[in-house]
Design a protein around this motif. Structure first.
Motif, PDB file in Angstrom:
ATOM      1  N   THR A  88      34.600  44.581  29.263  1.00  0.00           N
ATOM      2  CA  THR A  88      35.692  44.183  29.839  1.00  0.00           C
ATOM      3  C   THR A  88      35.811  45.044  31.049  1.00  0.00           C
ATOM      4  OG1 THR A  88      36.559  42.823  28.046  1.00  0.00           O
ATOM      5  CG2 THR A  88      37.960  43.367  29.893  1.00  0.00           C
ATOM      6  N   VAL A  89      35.806  46.357  30.637  1.00  0.00           N
ATOM      7  CA  VAL A  89      36.078  47.416  31.755  1.00  0.00           C
ATOM      8  C   VAL A  89      35.149  47.236  32.961  1.00  0.00           C
ATOM      9  CG1 VAL A  89      36.104  49.668  31.993  1.00  0.00           C
ATOM     10  CG2 VAL A  89      37.129  48.946  30.020  1.00  0.00           C
ATOM     11  N   ARG A  90      33.674  47.194  32.611  1.00  0.00           N
ATOM     12  CA  ARG A  90      32.920  47.084  33.764  1.00  0.00           C
ATOM     13  C   ARG A  90      33.133  45.834  34.499  1.00  0.00           C
ATOM     14  NH1 ARG A  90      28.859  48.638  29.428  1.00  0.00           N
ATOM     15  NH2 ARG A  90      28.863  46.633  29.129  1.00  0.00           N
ATOM     16  N   ASN A  91      33.397  44.757  33.698  1.00  0.00           N
ATOM     17  CA  ASN A  91      33.663  43.236  34.576  1.00  0.00           C
ATOM     18  C   ASN A  91      34.904  43.322  35.411  1.00  0.00           C
ATOM     19  OD1 ASN A  91      31.473  42.038  33.447  1.00  0.00           O
ATOM     20  ND2 ASN A  91      32.512  41.235  31.903  1.00  0.00           N
ATOM     21  N   GLN A  92      35.800  44.184  34.906  1.00  0.00           N
ATOM     22  CA  GLN A  92      37.192  44.092  35.830  1.00  0.00           C
ATOM     23  C   GLN A  92      36.897  45.094  36.970  1.00  0.00           C
ATOM     24  OE1 GLN A  92      40.423  46.244  33.602  1.00  0.00           O
ATOM     25  NE2 GLN A  92      41.645  44.455  34.331  1.00  0.00           N
ATOM     26  N   ILE A  93      36.123  45.940  36.970  1.00  0.00           N
ATOM     27  CA  ILE A  93      35.773  47.056  37.993  1.00  0.00           C
ATOM     28  C   ILE A  93      35.076  46.317  39.159  1.00  0.00           C
ATOM     29  CG2 ILE A  93      34.145  49.049  39.018  1.00  0.00           C
ATOM     30  CD1 ILE A  93      34.970  50.442  36.064  1.00  0.00           C
ATOM     31  N   ILE A  94      33.909  45.411  38.621  1.00  0.00           N
ATOM     32  CA  ILE A  94      33.252  44.801  39.557  1.00  0.00           C
ATOM     33  C   ILE A  94      34.206  43.633  40.478  1.00  0.00           C
ATOM     34  CG2 ILE A  94      31.452  42.841  39.941  1.00  0.00           C
ATOM     35  CD1 ILE A  94      30.040  44.281  37.584  1.00  0.00           C
ATOM     36  N   GLU A  95      35.184  42.883  39.320  1.00  0.00           N
ATOM     37  CA  GLU A  95      35.878  42.084  40.153  1.00  0.00           C
ATOM     38  C   GLU A  95      36.886  42.472  41.135  1.00  0.00           C
ATOM     39  OE1 GLU A  95      39.315  38.708  38.643  1.00  0.00           O
ATOM     40  OE2 GLU A  95      38.097  39.823  37.024  1.00  0.00           O
ATOM     41  N   VAL A  96      37.703  43.668  40.759  1.00  0.00           N
ATOM     42  CA  VAL A  96      38.555  44.531  41.669  1.00  0.00           C
ATOM     43  C   VAL A  96      37.858  44.776  43.022  1.00  0.00           C
ATOM     44  CG1 VAL A  96      40.006  46.536  41.835  1.00  0.00           C
ATOM     45  CG2 VAL A  96      40.144  45.059  39.821  1.00  0.00           C
ATOM     46  N   VAL A  97      36.507  45.428  43.034  1.00  0.00           N
ATOM     47  CA  VAL A  97      35.921  45.795  43.989  1.00  0.00           C
ATOM     48  C   VAL A  97      35.641  44.641  44.904  1.00  0.00           C
ATOM     49  CG1 VAL A  97      33.603  46.819  45.002  1.00  0.00           C
ATOM     50  CG2 VAL A  97      35.072  47.939  42.925  1.00  0.00           C
ATOM     51  N   GLU A  98      35.260  43.434  44.459  1.00  0.00           N
ATOM     52  CA  GLU A  98      34.845  42.381  45.250  1.00  0.00           C
ATOM     53  C   GLU A  98      35.892  41.584  45.788  1.00  0.00           C
ATOM     54  OE1 GLU A  98      32.005  38.402  45.118  1.00  0.00           O
ATOM     55  OE2 GLU A  98      32.902  39.055  43.166  1.00  0.00           O
ATOM     56  N   GLU A  99      37.054  41.398  45.113  1.00  0.00           N
ATOM     57  CA  GLU A  99      38.268  41.069  45.576  1.00  0.00           C
ATOM     58  C   GLU A  99      39.040  41.887  46.449  1.00  0.00           C
ATOM     59  OE1 GLU A  99      40.796  39.621  42.441  1.00  0.00           O
ATOM     60  OE2 GLU A  99      39.070  38.087  41.797  1.00  0.00           O
ATOM     61  N   THR A 100      39.036  43.015  46.410  1.00  0.00           N
ATOM     62  CA  THR A 100      39.627  43.981  47.515  1.00  0.00           C
ATOM     63  C   THR A 100      38.993  43.732  48.713  1.00  0.00           C
ATOM     64  OG1 THR A 100      40.469  45.333  45.614  1.00  0.00           O
ATOM     65  CG2 THR A 100      40.403  46.419  47.657  1.00  0.00           C
ATOM     66  N   LEU A 101      37.664  44.029  48.559  1.00  0.00           N
ATOM     67  CA  LEU A 101      36.824  44.076  50.088  1.00  0.00           C
ATOM     68  C   LEU A 101      36.779  42.605  50.582  1.00  0.00           C
ATOM     69  CD1 LEU A 101      33.774  46.413  49.107  1.00  0.00           C
ATOM     70  CD2 LEU A 101      36.169  46.988  50.023  1.00  0.00           C
ATOM     71  N   ASP A 102      37.041  41.645  49.819  1.00  0.00           N
ATOM     72  CA  ASP A 102      37.151  40.270  50.345  1.00  0.00           C
ATOM     73  C   ASP A 102      38.227  39.977  51.173  1.00  0.00           C
ATOM     74  OD1 ASP A 102      34.561  39.630  49.626  1.00  0.00           O
ATOM     75  OD2 ASP A 102      35.193  38.260  47.852  1.00  0.00           O
ATOM     76  N   ASN A 103      39.443  40.788  50.783  1.00  0.00           N
ATOM     77  CA  ASN A 103      40.689  40.609  51.766  1.00  0.00           C
ATOM     78  C   ASN A 103      40.587  40.968  53.164  1.00  0.00           C
ATOM     79  OD1 ASN A 103      41.935  39.578  49.507  1.00  0.00           O
ATOM     80  ND2 ASN A 103      42.686  41.986  48.792  1.00  0.00           N
TER      81      ASN A 103
END
Length: 147
Positions: A88-103
């Protein structure tokens, strides 16, 4: 600064501003030894400029003119977890990076597009740490000699 450097700086700035659902405690452009971090420094990441391809967009004098480039930025991130939540920690990091840079896919006006093109995990090899390797591809244009 060059557009390449501006793009790298923007990636750092945007990820450093994240506060929810996780906040990166250590962000740098230099690799580090995950085992040397204290618990208070997780999650942590580093960003490095990677491979770049270029093509000429306009014809002109040799060494001048407009170019289009594609740069891959490597983000290596680490979280710390338990046997019940490390994935879950790994998946959360990937999701946060992607969503943040997609903004802001323009990287503050320096790029045409930004995409997460690859995300790999350590698959539990470095437990209790969870590691991810993310490749962010950025398409940009520049005029040679104006950097």
């Amino acid at each position: 600064m060059s557009k390449r450097e501006n793009i790298a700086s923007d990636i750092i700035t945007k990820l450093d501003a994240v506060t929810s659902p996780i906040e990166f405690k250590k962000i740098t452009r230099e690799p580090f030894e995950v085992e040397e971090l204290s618990d208070a420094q997780f999650p942590a990441l580093f960003v490095q400029s990677g491979d770049e391809t270029r093509e000429v967009s306009s014809i002109g004098d040799t060494g001048s003119g407009s170019y289009r480039g594609t740069i891959d930025f490597l983000i290596v991130a680490f979280g710390k977890g338990t046997t019940s939540n490390i994935d879950t920690v790994r998946n959360q990091i990937i999701e946060v990076v992607e969503e943040t840079l997609d903004n802001d896919i323009t990287r503050n006006g320096n790029a045409i597009d930004t995409q997460l093109v690859e995300a790999d995990t350590d698959e539990g090899i470095i437990f209790p740490y969870g590691g991810v390797r993310i490749v962010i591809r950025v398409l940009y244009e520049f005029t040679r000699g104006t950097a």
